[in-house]
Design a protein around this motif. Structure first.
Motif, PDB file in Angstrom:
ATOM      1  N   GLY A   1      -3.502  -5.017   7.669  1.00 26.47           N
ATOM      2  CA  GLY A   1      -4.612  -5.218   6.744  1.00 26.47           C
ATOM      3  C   GLY A   1      -4.150  -5.303   5.302  1.00 26.47           C
ATOM      4  N   THR A   2      -3.125  -4.543   4.965  1.00 24.13           N
ATOM      5  CA  THR A   2      -2.587  -4.578   3.606  1.00 24.13           C
ATOM      6  C   THR A   2      -1.938  -5.924   3.322  1.00 24.13           C
ATOM      7  OG1 THR A   2      -2.220  -2.192   3.640  1.00 24.13           O
ATOM      8  CG2 THR A   2      -0.972  -3.461   2.021  1.00 24.13           C
ATOM      9  N   VAL A   3      -1.161  -6.434   4.267  1.00 20.21           N
ATOM     10  CA  VAL A   3      -0.537  -7.757   4.092  1.00 20.21           C
ATOM     11  C   VAL A   3      -1.615  -8.823   3.943  1.00 20.21           C
ATOM     12  CG1 VAL A   3       0.858  -9.517   5.246  1.00 20.21           C
ATOM     13  CG2 VAL A   3       1.608  -7.142   5.251  1.00 20.21           C
ATOM     14  N   ARG A   4      -2.658  -8.759   4.772  1.00 20.92           N
ATOM     15  CA  ARG A   4      -3.761  -9.715   4.676  1.00 20.92           C
ATOM     16  C   ARG A   4      -4.398  -9.668   3.289  1.00 20.92           C
ATOM     17  NH1 ARG A   4      -8.242  -7.347   7.372  1.00 20.92           N
ATOM     18  NH2 ARG A   4      -8.274  -6.295   5.367  1.00 20.92           N
TER      19      ARG A   4
ATOM     20  N   GLY B   1      -4.909 -11.988  -2.347  1.00 18.59           N
ATOM     21  CA  GLY B   1      -4.965 -11.648  -3.761  1.00 18.59           C
ATOM     22  C   GLY B   1      -5.885 -10.484  -4.076  1.00 18.59           C
ATOM     23  N   LYS B   2      -6.151  -9.629  -3.086  1.00 15.87           N
ATOM     24  CA  LYS B   2      -7.022  -8.480  -3.285  1.00 15.87           C
ATOM     25  C   LYS B   2      -6.194  -7.201  -3.227  1.00 15.87           C
ATOM     26  CE  LYS B   2     -10.335  -8.328  -0.425  1.00 15.87           C
ATOM     27  NZ  LYS B   2     -11.254  -8.388   0.696  1.00 15.87           N
ATOM     28  N   ALA B   3      -6.741  -6.135  -3.769  1.00 11.04           N
ATOM     29  CA  ALA B   3      -6.102  -4.831  -3.648  1.00 11.04           C
ATOM     30  C   ALA B   3      -6.391  -4.274  -2.257  1.00 11.04           C
ATOM     31  CB  ALA B   3      -6.626  -3.875  -4.714  1.00 11.04           C
ATOM     32  N   ALA B   4      -5.403  -3.635  -1.657  1.00 15.04           N
ATOM     33  CA  ALA B   4      -5.601  -3.028  -0.343  1.00 15.04           C
ATOM     34  C   ALA B   4      -6.626  -1.906  -0.457  1.00 15.04           C
ATOM     35  CB  ALA B   4      -4.286  -2.489   0.184  1.00 15.04           C
TER      36      ALA B   4
END
Length: 81
Positions: free
Chosen positions: A64-67, A72-75
């Motif tokens: 989910g963090t890689v996605r 271009g969003k913060a995890a």
């Protein structure tokens, strides 16, 4: 009321029969796939149940963090709201 919660990322909080609800469903399904792949890989490597759960959780959060980073969003775990 659940439907009146603020929408942070443009999607609904829970899956429903709408475009945004279907996107949320796909988001949950992707997290499930990341967790399952990590858990199965750990199991095939000979880890016990706790090891499989830990690796599956790390894989799901990492996926989910890689996605989020690619979008271009913060995890979610970096957001302090």
């Amino acid at each position: 009321n659940i439907s009146k919660l603020p929408v942070v990322d443009g999607m609904t909080r829970y899956p429903e029969l709408s475009v945004r609800g279907m996107l949320r469903s796909l988001d949950y399904f992707g997290t499930l796939v990341f967790a399952s792949s990590g858990t199965l890989t750990a199991g095939m490597a000979g880890m016990d149940l706790l090891g499989c759960i830990v690796v599956g959780t790390i894989t799901a959060i990492g996926g989910g963090t890689v996605r989020d980073l690619l979008l271009g969003k913060a995890a979610f775990w970096l957001d302090e709201t």
